[in-house]
Design an enzyme around this catalytic site. Structure first.
Site, PDB file in Angstrom:
ATOM      1  N   ASP A 192      27.841  58.462 -94.114  1.00  0.00           N
ATOM      2  CA  ASP A 192      27.548  59.203 -95.337  1.00  0.00           C
ATOM      3  C   ASP A 192      26.242  59.978 -95.235  1.00  0.00           C
ATOM      4  O   ASP A 192      25.553  60.194 -96.230  1.00  0.00           O
ATOM      5  CB  ASP A 192      27.493  58.253 -96.535  1.00  0.00           C
ATOM      6  CG  ASP A 192      26.407  57.180 -96.393  1.00  0.00           C
ATOM      7  OD1 ASP A 192      25.854  57.059 -95.284  1.00  0.00           O
ATOM      8  OD2 ASP A 192      26.124  56.479 -97.376  1.00  0.00           O
ATOM      9  N   ASP A 270      19.243  45.163 -91.831  1.00  0.00           N
ATOM     10  CA  ASP A 270      18.090  46.057 -91.932  1.00  0.00           C
ATOM     11  C   ASP A 270      16.837  45.327 -92.429  1.00  0.00           C
ATOM     12  O   ASP A 270      15.736  45.546 -91.908  1.00  0.00           O
ATOM     13  CB  ASP A 270      18.407  47.269 -92.810  1.00  0.00           C
ATOM     14  CG  ASP A 270      19.062  46.897 -94.133  1.00  0.00           C
ATOM     15  OD1 ASP A 270      19.428  45.725 -94.311  1.00  0.00           O
ATOM     16  OD2 ASP A 270      19.219  47.800 -94.982  1.00  0.00           O
TER      17      ASP A 270
END
Length: 426
Positions: A192, A270
């Site tokens: 995206d 992350d």
């Protein structure tokens, strides 16, 4: 071995199909009356849906085995030795047909297929997305994460199961790039993201710095505080060191992956990267103007931060030929001597002076903070992202946060004697 796996998969799929037909009631749906039809319509639709999905899964798994066989032969012909001069673009994909937007931008700005081969790694069984990826033909390599089993997730984290699947996918995909295709460097892009016209130049120029400086462990195309009003749009060549791992279009080397892969987390990869045990005091390079921008409001994070921050990130439009610039100022010793010293030479001001335009010059200024709450209030006041990960504020280097306010450079800084981040700042 592959034939045995194929035969086992086919037998397993047949047993699944037979089991479904055996255990789901096979009602007679030729109704004797409208009332009877209404009562059984839901059961019929459920049985039909499950059977269709099962057939699709069988077909996809068979195709994947054949495709994997093709990919194995391809990789040994093309990548049987280290490709130190090539940087793989790894696109992490799942169920977004809009990945075409991401791929089209990457192809538009790519000058060399050999220098930047594109590998799309798809999780999920999503035929529409698969067809979109395959429509690009030989412009890229399409691989499919084969383990589609449901992941065991702690009961209190059931609603976050998507983060577990993403972490599993990242590990598999990065192993493919570094250990199967044998690339020495990869740039990870999610499906995206839009990329800037100088996306490739940026990473090509910063790679030698990343390879040379042991205190760096990634290069990111993303500025967490890269909103229109917070950046100097007239200086697209400006780059920084950051102690905060930004992600969202980032480059790492095989050396770093070998360090990480054996302890890769089951979820929240992350934030795990931002933990001191992984970061080990190392930094990333990041730009003043982002070279990526997300267009994916809907995802596993359910739009977290999107409406307030992410959709306002400014994507650089003025290409910079970074490969013709001297970027050695990003090496730690030089950067600390020049940038850090320059920051602390900037005059101290208070918020009211800045807000009320009571400063009699246009030079950079500095605002000092002392506590977590003090810093959070300042970040909220200026529209910066105000969260911490393992005590590190977004974009910070040695506690310094750089941004612009009313077209003036502003530094939020701790005291000059600052030593390290406090993990309790969360």
């Amino acid at each position: 071995m592959k034939k045995n796996r194929f035969a086992a998969l086919v037998l397993f799929s047949i047993f699944v199909w037979l089991g479904i037909n055996h255990f789901i009631p096979n009602d007679n749906f030729v109704a004797k009356s409208n009332n009877y039809l209404d009562e059984n319509l839901d059961d019929f639709e459920l049985r039909l849906k499950i059977e269709v999905e099962t057939h699709n899964l069988i077909r996809e798994n068979i195709k994947q085995l054949n495709y994997s066989s093709y990919e194995d032969s391809y990789q040994f012909k093309k990548h049987n030795s280290s490709n130190s001069s090539s940087v793989a673009i790894l696109i992490i994909a799942c169920n977004r047909p809009s990945i075409s937007r991401c791929i089209n931008k990457l192809l538009k700005y790519r000058k060399s297929k050999d220098d930047f081969p594109i590998i799309v790694s798809q999780d999920c069984i999503h035929e529409r997305t698969s067809q979109v990826i395959k429509s690009f033909g030989r412009e890229l390599i399409h691989i499919h994460q084969p383990d589609q089993k449901e992941i065991k997730v702690p009961s209190k984290e059931k609603k976050f199961s998507g983060y577990f699947k993403i972490s599993r996918h990242y590990k598999w995909a990065l192993n493919q790039v570094f250990n199967t295709y044998n690339y020495g460097t990869a740039i990870i892009v999610e499906d995206d993201l839009d990329v800037a016209p100088d996306f490739y130049e940026y990473f090509k120029a910063t790679l030698p710095i990343l390879q040379k400086d042991e205190t760096l462990w990634c290069v990111s195309a993303w500025n967490d505080n890269g909103k229109f009003a917070l950046i100097d749009r007239n200086d697209p060549k400006l780059l920084y060191r950051s102690d905060f791992f930004p992600g969202l279009g980032w480059m790492l080397t095989r050396k770093i992956w070998i360090e990480l892969m054996h302890k890769w987390p089951h979820s929240y990869w992350d934030d795990w990267m931002r933990h001191p045990d992984q970061r080990k005091g190392r930094s990333c390079i990041r730009p003043e103007l982002s070279r990526t921008k997300t267009f994916g409001k809907i995802g596993v994070s359910n739009g977290l931060f999107y409406e307030k921050h992410l959709k306002y990130i400014y994507l650089n439009e003025l290409p910079v030929d970074f490969t013709k610039l001297n970027l050695t100022y990003l090496l730690k010793d030089e950067y600390d001597n020049n940038f850090v010293e320059m920051v602390y030479r900037a005059p101290l001001v208070n918020v009211n002076e800045l807000k009320n335009k009571q400063i009699g010059h246009s030079d950079p200024v500095r605002i000092i903070y002392y506590t977590k709450n003090n810093l959070k209030s300042l970040m909220k006041l200026f529209g910066l992202m105000d969260d911490f990960k393992s005590g590190v504020p977004r974009t910070a280097y040695k506690g310094i946060i750089s941004f612009t306010y009313d077209n003036r450079r502003v530094y939020l800084t701790p005291i000059k004697e600052w030593q390290n981040y406090d993990p309790s700042w969360q």
